[in-house]
Design a protein around this motif. Structure first.
Motif, PDB file in Angstrom:
ATOM      1  N   VAL A 247       0.836  -1.200   0.000  1.00  0.00           N
ATOM      2  CA  VAL A 247       0.000   0.000   0.000  1.00  0.00           C
ATOM      3  C   VAL A 247       0.870   1.249   0.000  1.00  0.00           C
ATOM      4  O   VAL A 247       0.609   2.210  -0.742  1.00  0.00           O
ATOM      5  CB  VAL A 247      -0.942   0.004   1.220  1.00  0.00           C
ATOM      6  N   ALA A 248       1.948   1.244   0.810  1.00  0.00           N
ATOM      7  CA  ALA A 248       2.843   2.396   0.871  1.00  0.00           C
ATOM      8  C   ALA A 248       3.533   2.629  -0.463  1.00  0.00           C
ATOM      9  O   ALA A 248       3.649   3.774  -0.922  1.00  0.00           O
ATOM     10  CB  ALA A 248       3.881   2.189   1.975  1.00  0.00           C
ATOM     11  N   ALA A 249       3.980   1.545  -1.107  1.00  0.00           N
ATOM     12  CA  ALA A 249       4.664   1.674  -2.394  1.00  0.00           C
ATOM     13  C   ALA A 249       3.730   2.241  -3.442  1.00  0.00           C
ATOM     14  O   ALA A 249       4.131   3.108  -4.250  1.00  0.00           O
ATOM     15  CB  ALA A 249       5.205   0.315  -2.830  1.00  0.00           C
ATOM     16  N   LEU A 250       2.482   1.785  -3.466  1.00  0.00           N
ATOM     17  CA  LEU A 250       1.519   2.277  -4.452  1.00  0.00           C
ATOM     18  C   LEU A 250       1.165   3.736  -4.180  1.00  0.00           C
ATOM     19  O   LEU A 250       1.004   4.532  -5.113  1.00  0.00           O
ATOM     20  CB  LEU A 250       0.259   1.414  -4.430  1.00  0.00           C
ATOM     21  N   THR A 251       1.092   4.104  -2.905  1.00  0.00           N
ATOM     22  CA  THR A 251       0.806   5.498  -2.549  1.00  0.00           C
ATOM     23  C   THR A 251       1.938   6.412  -3.011  1.00  0.00           C
ATOM     24  O   THR A 251       1.699   7.492  -3.576  1.00  0.00           O
ATOM     25  CB  THR A 251       0.604   5.626  -1.027  1.00  0.00           C
ATOM     26  N   ILE A 252       3.180   5.985  -2.774  1.00  0.00           N
ATOM     27  CA  ILE A 252       4.340   6.783  -3.215  1.00  0.00           C
ATOM     28  C   ILE A 252       4.369   6.861  -4.737  1.00  0.00           C
ATOM     29  O   ILE A 252       4.647   7.926  -5.317  1.00  0.00           O
ATOM     30  CB  ILE A 252       5.640   6.167  -2.673  1.00  0.00           C
ATOM     31  N   ALA A 253       4.072   5.733  -5.405  1.00  0.00           N
ATOM     32  CA  ALA A 253       4.060   5.725  -6.870  1.00  0.00           C
ATOM     33  C   ALA A 253       3.023   6.712  -7.405  1.00  0.00           C
ATOM     34  O   ALA A 253       3.269   7.415  -8.384  1.00  0.00           O
ATOM     35  CB  ALA A 253       3.769   4.318  -7.379  1.00  0.00           C
ATOM     36  N   ARG A 254       1.858   6.764  -6.747  1.00  0.00           N
ATOM     37  CA  ARG A 254       0.818   7.711  -7.182  1.00  0.00           C
ATOM     38  C   ARG A 254       1.324   9.151  -7.089  1.00  0.00           C
ATOM     39  O   ARG A 254       1.090   9.969  -7.988  1.00  0.00           O
ATOM     40  CB  ARG A 254      -0.438   7.547  -6.326  1.00  0.00           C
ATOM     41  N   LEU A 255       2.045   9.455  -6.031  1.00  0.00           N
ATOM     42  CA  LEU A 255       2.573  10.807  -5.850  1.00  0.00           C
ATOM     43  C   LEU A 255       3.622  11.149  -6.913  1.00  0.00           C
ATOM     44  O   LEU A 255       3.778  12.321  -7.282  1.00  0.00           O
ATOM     45  CB  LEU A 255       3.183  10.959  -4.457  1.00  0.00           C
ATOM     46  N   MET A 256       4.334  10.129  -7.407  1.00  0.00           N
ATOM     47  CA  MET A 256       5.365  10.364  -8.419  1.00  0.00           C
ATOM     48  C   MET A 256       4.793  10.393  -9.830  1.00  0.00           C
ATOM     49  O   MET A 256       5.488  10.777 -10.771  1.00  0.00           O
ATOM     50  CB  MET A 256       6.442   9.271  -8.340  1.00  0.00           C
ATOM     51  N   GLY A 257       3.546   9.973  -9.992  1.00  0.00           N
ATOM     52  CA  GLY A 257       2.939   9.929 -11.319  1.00  0.00           C
ATOM     53  C   GLY A 257       2.415  11.285 -11.745  1.00  0.00           C
ATOM     54  O   GLY A 257       2.376  12.238 -10.971  1.00  0.00           O
ATOM     55  N   ARG A 258       2.013  11.361 -12.995  1.00  0.00           N
ATOM     56  CA  ARG A 258       1.377  12.567 -13.504  1.00  0.00           C
ATOM     57  C   ARG A 258      -0.028  12.210 -13.977  1.00  0.00           C
ATOM     58  O   ARG A 258      -0.263  11.106 -14.480  1.00  0.00           O
ATOM     59  CB  ARG A 258       2.184  13.203 -14.629  1.00  0.00           C
ATOM     60  N   GLN A 259      -0.957  13.106 -13.795  1.00  0.00           N
ATOM     61  CA  GLN A 259      -2.352  12.826 -14.079  1.00  0.00           C
ATOM     62  C   GLN A 259      -2.721  13.145 -15.529  1.00  0.00           C
ATOM     63  O   GLN A 259      -2.230  14.105 -16.110  1.00  0.00           O
ATOM     64  CB  GLN A 259      -3.253  13.623 -13.140  1.00  0.00           C
ATOM     65  N   SER A 260      -3.607  12.304 -16.070  1.00  0.00           N
ATOM     66  CA  SER A 260      -4.193  12.539 -17.379  1.00  0.00           C
ATOM     67  C   SER A 260      -5.615  11.993 -17.315  1.00  0.00           C
ATOM     68  O   SER A 260      -5.844  10.804 -17.499  1.00  0.00           O
ATOM     69  CB  SER A 260      -3.390  11.846 -18.476  1.00  0.00           C
ATOM     70  N   GLY A 261      -6.568  12.862 -17.004  1.00  0.00           N
ATOM     71  CA  GLY A 261      -7.938  12.413 -16.786  1.00  0.00           C
ATOM     72  C   GLY A 261      -8.003  11.555 -15.542  1.00  0.00           C
ATOM     73  O   GLY A 261      -7.493  11.941 -14.479  1.00  0.00           O
ATOM     74  N   ASP A 262      -8.580  10.359 -15.642  1.00  0.00           N
ATOM     75  CA  ASP A 262      -8.664   9.477 -14.481  1.00  0.00           C
ATOM     76  C   ASP A 262      -7.483   8.511 -14.412  1.00  0.00           C
ATOM     77  O   ASP A 262      -7.469   7.595 -13.578  1.00  0.00           O
ATOM     78  CB  ASP A 262      -9.977   8.688 -14.491  1.00  0.00           C
TER      79      ASP A 262
END
Length: 287
Positions: A247-262
């Motif tokens: 869960v922590a790894a996925l949360t950090i990955a989300r923060l490092m990503g960039r958004q494009s719609g959903d």
């Protein structure tokens, strides 16, 4: 030159079929892997089997399949070669489920000559697949692989449906991939992911890119582009079932990503043992 196990495992480790012979294939002794096939029948361009049981010798990891179909509609690939593809796939699936090569198989090498499949379009299907070890099962309702091109490069289409893993809450329930393997007759191959699509919960995962597998991660290279929809929903769905580090790894990955719609997007690179995400080097090197 030969098509190595590492390449097959990378492209279709869990989604390719199994050896159709009761004897151990050349170069792979029973001290490494054993299997037993039942209800075989020869067809016009291949063969079928009702059941298959395989295990990595000296381990408690097993593979059971209730329905195997091997064929080459073009008629170019011999049945013996199709059987050997099954052996490689069984070995790769068991090893991937274990998380690495077992000690008994460490010094073994299983190869397939790329010249044996030139001009053919071999394909295979597994149904009702179970990979198991105590306390951990992975099941696949149907898995298939099709070589749609073998000259000059190898192009594979892989599909899996009804996938469930008791230990991996993020395991996709559906998966499809379109892969091209270049350099079959060279010392180093390149795998191009033309398209990858997977479904896990309410999220869709799409990807493309290239991988150059080396002997180790530090001598491998990758340039991947990945998108996942509804990441926040996915995190919420696994928060109570997945290990905290996942869960922590996925949360950090989300923060490092960039958004494009959903969708959340990542550009992932690997070079010289250094992993980058959206061009930002991660603070560790891979061996």
């Amino acid at each position: 030159m030969s098509l190595r196990l590492t390449l097959l495992a990378a492209t279709a480790a869990l989604l390719t079929p199994v050896m159709a012979s009761a004897s151990t294939p050349d170069g792979l002794p029973a001290s490494c892997v054993t299997y037993e096939l039942g209800g075989t029948q020869t067809t016009a361009h291949g063969l079928t089997a009702k059941t298959l049981h395989a295990t990595l010798t000296g381990t408690d990891i097993t593979l059971d399949i209730h329905g195997v179909t091997l064929s080459d509609p073009s008629g170019h690939v011999e049945t013996a070669t199709l059987e050997r593809f099954n052996a490689v796939a069984a070995y790769a699936a068991l090893s991937a489920f274990r998380g690495g090569i077992s000690p008994a198989c460490k010094d073994q090498s299983l190869t397939i000559n790329s010249s044996d499949i030139r001009g053919g379009t071999p394909q295979a299907t597994w149904t009702n697949v179970t990979l198991a070890r105590p306390g951990h099962d992975m099941t696949i309702r149907k898995a298939s692989i099709q070589a749609v091109q073998t000259t000059p490069d190898l192009r594979l289409k892989v599909e899996g449906s009804g996938i469930h893993d008791t230990k991996q809450p993020l395991m996709p329930t559906q998966l499809s991939a379109d892969l091209t393997v270049q350099g079959l007759d060279t010392a180093r191959q390149q795998i191009t992911i033309n398209a990858l699509h997977a479904v896990t919960g309410s999220s869709a995962i799409d990807g493309k890119g290239t991988i150059e597998p080396g002997a180790t991660a530090s001598t491998s290279a990758a340039d991947l582009h990945i998108g996942v929809t509804n990441v926040d929903t996915l995190i919420g769905q696994i928060r109570d079932t997945a290990p905290k580090k996942v869960v922590a790894a996925l949360t950090i990955a989300r923060l490092m990503g960039r958004q494009s719609g959903d969708a959340t997007l990542w550009d992932v690179g690997l070079s010289g043992g250094v992993v980058t995400v959206n061009r930002i080097p991660l603070p560790f090197s891979v061996p």
